[in-house]
Scaffold this motif. Sequence first.
Motif, short mmCIF file in Angstrom:
data_model
loop_
_atom_site.label_atom_id
_atom_site.label_comp_id
_atom_site.label_asym_id
_atom_site.label_seq_id
_atom_site.Cartn_x
_atom_site.Cartn_y
_atom_site.Cartn_z
N PHE A 1 -49.56 5.51 -49.36
CA PHE A 1 -49.04 6.19 -48.18
C PHE A 1 -50.16 6.53 -47.20
CE2 PHE A 1 -46.13 7.03 -51.70
CZ PHE A 1 -44.97 6.50 -51.16
N GLY A 2 -51.25 5.77 -47.30
CA GLY A 2 -52.35 5.95 -46.36
C GLY A 2 -51.97 5.62 -44.93
N PHE A 3 -50.85 4.89 -44.76
CA PHE A 3 -50.39 4.59 -43.39
C PHE A 3 -50.07 5.87 -42.62
CE2 PHE A 3 -46.43 4.52 -45.88
CZ PHE A 3 -45.61 5.32 -45.11
N LEU A 4 -49.77 6.95 -43.34
CA LEU A 4 -49.48 8.21 -42.65
C LEU A 4 -50.69 8.70 -41.87
CD1 LEU A 4 -47.44 10.01 -45.43
CD2 LEU A 4 -46.57 9.27 -43.19
N ARG A 5 -51.89 8.36 -42.35
CA ARG A 5 -53.10 8.69 -41.59
C ARG A 5 -53.50 7.55 -40.67
NH1 ARG A 5 -57.72 7.79 -40.44
NH2 ARG A 5 -57.89 6.03 -41.86
N MET A 6 -53.59 6.34 -41.23
CA MET A 6 -54.10 5.21 -40.45
C MET A 6 -53.16 4.83 -39.31
SD MET A 6 -55.89 2.73 -43.30
CE MET A 6 -54.51 2.68 -44.43
N GLY A 7 -51.87 4.70 -39.62
CA GLY A 7 -50.92 4.35 -38.56
C GLY A 7 -50.83 5.43 -37.50
N THR A 8 -50.88 6.69 -37.94
CA THR A 8 -50.82 7.79 -36.98
C THR A 8 -52.02 7.80 -36.06
OG1 THR A 8 -49.57 9.15 -38.56
CG2 THR A 8 -50.66 10.31 -36.76
N SER A 9 -53.20 7.56 -36.60
CA SER A 9 -54.40 7.57 -35.76
C SER A 9 -54.39 6.42 -34.77
CB SER A 9 -55.67 7.53 -36.62
OG SER A 9 -55.78 6.30 -37.30
N ILE B 1 -45.48 -0.78 -42.45
CA ILE B 1 -45.11 -1.51 -43.66
C ILE B 1 -46.21 -2.49 -44.02
CG2 ILE B 1 -43.85 -3.38 -42.51
CD1 ILE B 1 -42.97 -1.66 -45.85
N ASP B 2 -46.88 -3.06 -43.01
CA ASP B 2 -48.01 -3.95 -43.29
C ASP B 2 -49.17 -3.15 -43.88
OD1 ASP B 2 -46.75 -6.25 -42.37
OD2 ASP B 2 -47.38 -5.92 -40.31
N ILE B 3 -49.43 -1.96 -43.33
CA ILE B 3 -50.49 -1.12 -43.88
C ILE B 3 -50.12 -0.69 -45.30
CG2 ILE B 3 -51.73 1.07 -43.62
CD1 ILE B 3 -51.44 0.82 -40.62
N PHE B 4 -48.84 -0.40 -45.51
CA PHE B 4 -48.37 -0.02 -46.84
C PHE B 4 -48.61 -1.14 -47.85
CE2 PHE B 4 -44.97 -0.12 -50.02
CZ PHE B 4 -45.12 1.12 -50.62
N LEU B 5 -48.22 -2.36 -47.49
CA LEU B 5 -48.40 -3.49 -48.40
C LEU B 5 -49.87 -3.78 -48.64
CD1 LEU B 5 -45.62 -5.87 -47.02
CD2 LEU B 5 -45.58 -4.58 -49.17
N ARG B 6 -50.66 -3.65 -47.58
CA ARG B 6 -52.11 -3.81 -47.73
C ARG B 6 -52.67 -2.78 -48.70
NH1 ARG B 6 -56.08 0.23 -46.42
NH2 ARG B 6 -58.07 -0.82 -46.09
N THR B 7 -52.17 -1.54 -48.59
CA THR B 7 -52.69 -0.48 -49.44
C THR B 7 -52.18 -0.60 -50.86
OG1 THR B 7 -52.65 0.92 -47.47
CG2 THR B 7 -53.09 2.01 -49.54
N VAL B 8 -50.99 -1.16 -51.04
CA VAL B 8 -50.50 -1.43 -52.40
C VAL B 8 -51.47 -2.37 -53.11
CG1 VAL B 8 -48.70 -2.63 -53.72
CG2 VAL B 8 -48.06 -0.99 -51.95
#
Length: 451
Positions: A55-63, A241-248
Amino acid sequence: MNKRILGLALPNIITNITVPLLGMVDMAIVGRLSADHIGAIAIGTQIFNLIYWNFGFLRMGTSGFTAQAYGAHDFNEAVRIFVRAICIALAVALALILLQWPISLLSAQIFKTSHHVLQLALAYFFVRIWAAPATLGLYAIKGWFIGMQNSRLPMWIAIFLNCVNIVCSLVFVLVLHWDIRGVALGTVIAQYSGLAVGLFFLIRNYGHLFAQYTSAFHSRIAILKDSLKWSEMRRFFKVNIDIFLRTVCLATVFTFITAASGRISPQILAVDALLMQFFTLFSYIMDGFAYAGESLVGRYIGARDGRSLRLSVRLLLMWGLILTVLFTIIYAICGDSILLIFSDKPEVIQSTHPYLFWTLIIPVCGFAAFLFDGIFVGATASRTMRNSMFIASAVFFIVYYSCKHFFLSHDNPDVATWNNILWTAFMIYLALRGILQALYLKKSVYNQVTN
């Protein structure tokens, strides 16, 4: 431009230093209990890495979104991005708390090690999971501050949070003798303390941006409706979702490393947990410049300033090379001294020495991957990040299992060779991530701005 980069990077570095510092303190505390405790804290930490990294997209996508809104001077959109991120963070946190028992059962299947080590790790997990709302809420808050070109506020949040955590862990473990549960409880208290400070800074520094939406009840409903519109949510999730899959993939590789270390032997699990502290320290320093890249790249793309965009990327890579040389020298000279910070167990330290050379390779293989992650996050070029991670992760497993098949005896595998194969695959994985993103830099980042 260098002044601007350092103005954003240095507070982020201070912020990030506190994170491995906390991990080092936790490791130093449990490292004086037993080797089983070292392995347990490594597994417990990896369980939460597996959860939270996804769930790192919550930081990365937000920034990334916020930085582009900032560059375009669209502050109403910046407010909507924050509301959108914080609502998603709280919904995910609630789901994690409700699913804690299935997660613990899955973790027990993933990490095959001694029964005692696993029980200690799960004791840590069942306490720390209650910090999920604060942890994910802080992801959204920190990402938003970074996107607003303000890296000082996350720095103060992190310093306060980690000071609380260190004090609580020391008291709970060394004074109250609450063992590994004390370390976990210290983290829970610290996360909620950090969330409170983050909300205080948000109101104090940016309350005027939210004022028009908090003056009346219907205004609060309006901002929720605007933030959670399907069209906006679809755009948010299309990138994330791309960031999520990358982080998975990222979490899978790191979880596999910890699990594979435990399968080699409990001693190697402790050894690799110590070696990973070198990686963690370097990664968080480099992430300071990666976060600066998120802020600047997003800002210049939002402002359609191609010249500043290209200059910022070149200078970020220059600083990455400087830090790579510096860390390689420090690890070569001070490797033994750094190990003694983490554990005073002679048998663990002695077992780590044959693998210490890997710490010299970490900076060389890893610096580009960290910096390009920040650059691509700022550009919201999430598809390229995802595809690069897919390829690098696949190569990691191919290298690991191929080498294991050709170089190890299945009946009596050599422990040293087995662990060196694991670290070889890891270094190739890190290097390949940076190389692949470098190849797509022009197409995915520079071409977003034509001038």
